[in-house]
Write an enzyme that holds these catalytic residues in place. Sequence first.
Site, PDB file in Angstrom:
ATOM      1  N   CYS A  86      11.885  -3.593   8.518  1.00 52.91           N
ATOM      2  CA  CYS A  86      11.776  -4.474   9.692  1.00 52.91           C
ATOM      3  C   CYS A  86      11.281  -5.886   9.393  1.00 52.91           C
ATOM      4  O   CYS A  86      11.283  -6.725  10.282  1.00 52.91           O
ATOM      5  CB  CYS A  86      10.881  -3.835  10.748  1.00 52.91           C
ATOM      6  SG  CYS A  86       9.120  -3.877  10.348  1.00 52.91           S
ATOM      7  N   CYS A 155      -0.996   1.868  -3.013  1.00 47.83           N
ATOM      8  CA  CYS A 155       0.021   2.157  -4.017  1.00 47.83           C
ATOM      9  C   CYS A 155       1.355   2.259  -3.272  1.00 47.83           C
ATOM     10  O   CYS A 155       1.595   3.225  -2.541  1.00 47.83           O
ATOM     11  CB  CYS A 155      -0.343   3.461  -4.721  1.00 47.83           C
ATOM     12  SG  CYS A 155       0.621   3.815  -6.168  1.00 47.83           S
TER      13      CYS A 155
END
Length: 181
Positions: A86, A155
């Site tokens: 998005c 991460c």
Amino acid sequence: DRKLSGPFPWRLDPQPSASYLHAMTDTHRSPSGYDLTPPDAVERARLEADLTAEEARVLLSHGTEAPFCGVLLGEKRAGVFCCRECGLPLFRAGTKFESGTGWPSFTQPVDEAHVVAITDTSYGMVRTETVCARCGGHQGHVFPDGPPPTGLRYCINSVALEFVPEGEPLRDPLQRGDGNA
């Protein structure tokens, strides 16, 4: 099994729950000014159609790319890392560090409201999954073993991100007026 621990009532299927959509009928802005209103069904279909098979596997099906293969692992330029689905800005380049894990790692998001934390008990362990607050795309996980100042290590899968160099316009597939990196 995944349980919510973030500020947004987000279901983990590809569509937001009806109660979430109802709660978000008015434009919801993050503290940094970004529109976090989730995409509607038509927008979501358009966003998902733009993903490669690997991007869809990671973002939509909570997959993980192989370590040390992501194109953004070595990215060192000034700029911002955004959600590949998005376009919401998620991490600034200045918060990226070398963790040795094989995935891009960051100490903190652009805005805490941009990343939702979800308790993930898959694979017989307890971890905290991170998803984009606007579209719900899976980004990766956050661990409490990062460097100062936060002590956190976000991460993140490279394939779930796109890099925008500083000063360049952000990709704005939902036409929300997201501005520049």
